[in-house]
Design a protein around this motif. Structure first.
Motif, PDB file in Angstrom:
ATOM      1  N   MET A 140       0.829  -1.208   0.000  1.00  0.00           N
ATOM      2  CA  MET A 140       0.000   0.000   0.000  1.00  0.00           C
ATOM      3  C   MET A 140       0.863   1.257   0.000  1.00  0.00           C
ATOM      4  SD  MET A 140      -3.510  -0.434   2.157  1.00  0.00           S
ATOM      5  CE  MET A 140      -2.868  -1.104   3.689  1.00  0.00           C
ATOM      6  N   LEU A 141       1.961   1.212   0.762  1.00  0.00           N
ATOM      7  CA  LEU A 141       2.848   2.372   0.820  1.00  0.00           C
ATOM      8  C   LEU A 141       3.461   2.646  -0.556  1.00  0.00           C
ATOM      9  CD1 LEU A 141       3.902   4.438   2.864  1.00  0.00           C
ATOM     10  CD2 LEU A 141       5.844   2.915   3.289  1.00  0.00           C
ATOM     11  N   ALA A 142       3.922   1.597  -1.212  1.00  0.00           N
ATOM     12  CA  ALA A 142       4.506   1.755  -2.554  1.00  0.00           C
ATOM     13  C   ALA A 142       3.457   2.289  -3.524  1.00  0.00           C
ATOM     14  CB  ALA A 142       5.058   0.414  -3.039  1.00  0.00           C
ATOM     15  N   PHE A 143       2.235   1.788  -3.417  1.00  0.00           N
ATOM     16  CA  PHE A 143       1.159   2.233  -4.298  1.00  0.00           C
ATOM     17  C   PHE A 143       0.837   3.712  -4.053  1.00  0.00           C
ATOM     18  CE2 PHE A 143      -3.489   2.224  -5.451  1.00  0.00           C
ATOM     19  CZ  PHE A 143      -3.304   2.059  -6.810  1.00  0.00           C
ATOM     20  N   ALA A 144       0.806   4.114  -2.782  1.00  0.00           N
ATOM     21  CA  ALA A 144       0.526   5.515  -2.442  1.00  0.00           C
ATOM     22  C   ALA A 144       1.594   6.431  -3.031  1.00  0.00           C
ATOM     23  CB  ALA A 144       0.452   5.685  -0.927  1.00  0.00           C
ATOM     24  N   TYR A 145       2.864   6.037  -2.915  1.00  0.00           N
ATOM     25  CA  TYR A 145       3.943   6.861  -3.481  1.00  0.00           C
ATOM     26  C   TYR A 145       3.868   6.903  -5.008  1.00  0.00           C
ATOM     27  CZ  TYR A 145       6.450   7.838   0.858  1.00  0.00           C
ATOM     28  OH  TYR A 145       6.812   8.324   2.092  1.00  0.00           O
ATOM     29  N   THR A 146       3.473   5.780  -5.600  1.00  0.00           N
ATOM     30  CA  THR A 146       3.327   5.752  -7.061  1.00  0.00           C
ATOM     31  C   THR A 146       2.219   6.707  -7.501  1.00  0.00           C
ATOM     32  OG1 THR A 146       4.044   3.448  -7.151  1.00  0.00           O
ATOM     33  CG2 THR A 146       2.831   4.266  -9.041  1.00  0.00           C
ATOM     34  N   VAL A 196      -3.463  -2.762  14.512  1.00  0.00           N
ATOM     35  CA  VAL A 196      -2.730  -2.611  13.257  1.00  0.00           C
ATOM     36  C   VAL A 196      -3.666  -2.853  12.082  1.00  0.00           C
ATOM     37  CG1 VAL A 196      -0.940  -3.656  11.795  1.00  0.00           C
ATOM     38  CG2 VAL A 196      -0.460  -3.153  14.205  1.00  0.00           C
ATOM     39  N   ASN A 197      -4.463  -3.901  12.179  1.00  0.00           N
ATOM     40  CA  ASN A 197      -5.384  -4.215  11.083  1.00  0.00           C
ATOM     41  C   ASN A 197      -6.381  -3.081  10.855  1.00  0.00           C
ATOM     42  OD1 ASN A 197      -6.531  -6.239   9.144  1.00  0.00           O
ATOM     43  ND2 ASN A 197      -8.315  -5.875  10.428  1.00  0.00           N
ATOM     44  N   ASP A 198      -6.828  -2.459  11.938  1.00  0.00           N
ATOM     45  CA  ASP A 198      -7.752  -1.340  11.806  1.00  0.00           C
ATOM     46  C   ASP A 198      -7.114  -0.219  10.988  1.00  0.00           C
ATOM     47  OD1 ASP A 198     -10.277   0.096  12.709  1.00  0.00           O
ATOM     48  OD2 ASP A 198      -8.709   1.458  13.417  1.00  0.00           O
ATOM     49  N   ARG A 199      -5.856   0.057  11.254  1.00  0.00           N
ATOM     50  CA  ARG A 199      -5.163   1.109  10.510  1.00  0.00           C
ATOM     51  C   ARG A 199      -4.902   0.694   9.060  1.00  0.00           C
ATOM     52  NH1 ARG A 199      -1.995   5.378  13.549  1.00  0.00           N
ATOM     53  NH2 ARG A 199      -3.419   5.724  15.269  1.00  0.00           N
ATOM     54  N   LEU A 200      -4.584  -0.554   8.861  1.00  0.00           N
ATOM     55  CA  LEU A 200      -4.399  -1.034   7.482  1.00  0.00           C
ATOM     56  C   LEU A 200      -5.703  -0.911   6.693  1.00  0.00           C
ATOM     57  CD1 LEU A 200      -2.234  -4.231   8.158  1.00  0.00           C
ATOM     58  CD2 LEU A 200      -1.475  -2.147   6.980  1.00  0.00           C
ATOM     59  N   THR A 201      -6.810  -1.270   7.329  1.00  0.00           N
ATOM     60  CA  THR A 201      -8.118  -1.190   6.671  1.00  0.00           C
ATOM     61  C   THR A 201      -8.474   0.252   6.336  1.00  0.00           C
ATOM     62  OG1 THR A 201      -8.864  -3.184   7.821  1.00  0.00           O
ATOM     63  CG2 THR A 201     -10.572  -1.758   6.921  1.00  0.00           C
ATOM     64  N   THR A 202      -8.214   1.155   7.286  1.00  0.00           N
ATOM     65  CA  THR A 202      -8.485   2.576   7.043  1.00  0.00           C
ATOM     66  C   THR A 202      -7.606   3.102   5.919  1.00  0.00           C
ATOM     67  OG1 THR A 202      -9.083   2.866   9.367  1.00  0.00           O
ATOM     68  CG2 THR A 202      -8.563   4.855   8.126  1.00  0.00           C
ATOM     69  N   ALA A 203      -6.329   2.733   5.944  1.00  0.00           N
ATOM     70  CA  ALA A 203      -5.407   3.165   4.889  1.00  0.00           C
ATOM     71  C   ALA A 203      -5.866   2.641   3.529  1.00  0.00           C
ATOM     72  CB  ALA A 203      -3.996   2.677   5.195  1.00  0.00           C
ATOM     73  N   TYR A 204      -6.326   1.397   3.492  1.00  0.00           N
ATOM     74  CA  TYR A 204      -6.818   0.823   2.235  1.00  0.00           C
ATOM     75  C   TYR A 204      -8.015   1.625   1.713  1.00  0.00           C
ATOM     76  CZ  TYR A 204      -8.964  -2.490  -1.003  1.00  0.00           C
ATOM     77  OH  TYR A 204      -9.527  -3.065  -2.113  1.00  0.00           O
TER      78      TYR A 204
END
Length: 201
Positions: A78-84, A126-134
């Motif tokens: 997700m981080l790589a995708f956001a930077y892209t 952590v999963n909650d933050r990953l889900t929100t970031a997604y």
């Protein structure tokens, strides 16, 4: 008492003593055998318990390795995708993000049956933050380039970066639970974990 009578008495006592000795010897041998069988059974049970405990630890370790790896991979993708997206690339695709999300979700489903309550509690944050970031990331992916989109992508990046310390705490707890380490490090403090993140973009 005649000599003959005395001889008979002595003979009876001798035979009785011999018979009694044989019975006592047999009883003692039987008790020793029962003790030996009991000890062997105890050893067998202890070995079976040790094998079962080792199997549980192996299962837990495999679960934790997968959970740790998939959480990290999902975050990194997700981080790589956001930077892209932030760089203005029009070729960015969500396929790898969605694959990583599916793998992480499947691993979490297994972990919910195996992992300790404490690990699940920390990993859920952590999963909650990953889900929100997604969710933020998928909204940004379909938006046209704008200051609002760039702000959303910065929010995703900040959110994903904030997960790193908590992943370190979870990893240390996992290592402790599978016996890799004997104590938790001094800096371990699950109370410092990020709180549940429910902010709407």
């Amino acid at each position: 008492m005649s000599g003959a009578m005395l001889s008979v008495i002595i003979a009876v006592v001798g035979v009785g003593g011999t018979l009694a000795s044989a019975v006592v010897t047999q009883v003692l041998a039987h008790r020793a055998e029962l003790r030996r069988l009991k000890e062997e059974r105890g050893i067998r049970l202890a070995e079976q318990q040790a094998t079962a405990d080792r199997h549980k630890i192996d299962q837990l370790q495999n679960c934790y390795v997968q959970l740790n790896a998939h959480d990290r991979h999902y975050r990194d993708v997700m981080l790589a995708f956001a930077y892209t997206l932030k760089s203005g690339s029009v070729e960015a695709e969500t396929v790898e993000v969605n694959d990583a999300r599916r793998a992480q979700r499947d691993t979490r489903a297994e972990a919910q049956l195996v992992a300790s309550d404490e690990v699940l509690k920390l990993e859920s944050r952590v999963n909650d933050r990953l889900t929100t970031a997604y969710r933020y990331l998928m909204k940004a992916a379909v938006e046209s380039d704008s200051p609002a989109r760039r702000a959303r992508l910065n929010q995703v990046i900040d959110l994903l970066d904030s997960i790193i310390p908590q992943q370190g705490h979870i990893r240390e707890l996992m290592r402790f639970e599978v016996g890799t380490t004997k104590t938790l490090p001094d800096w371990y403090s699950p109370e410092e974990a990020p709180a549940t993140h429910n902010t709407q973009p």
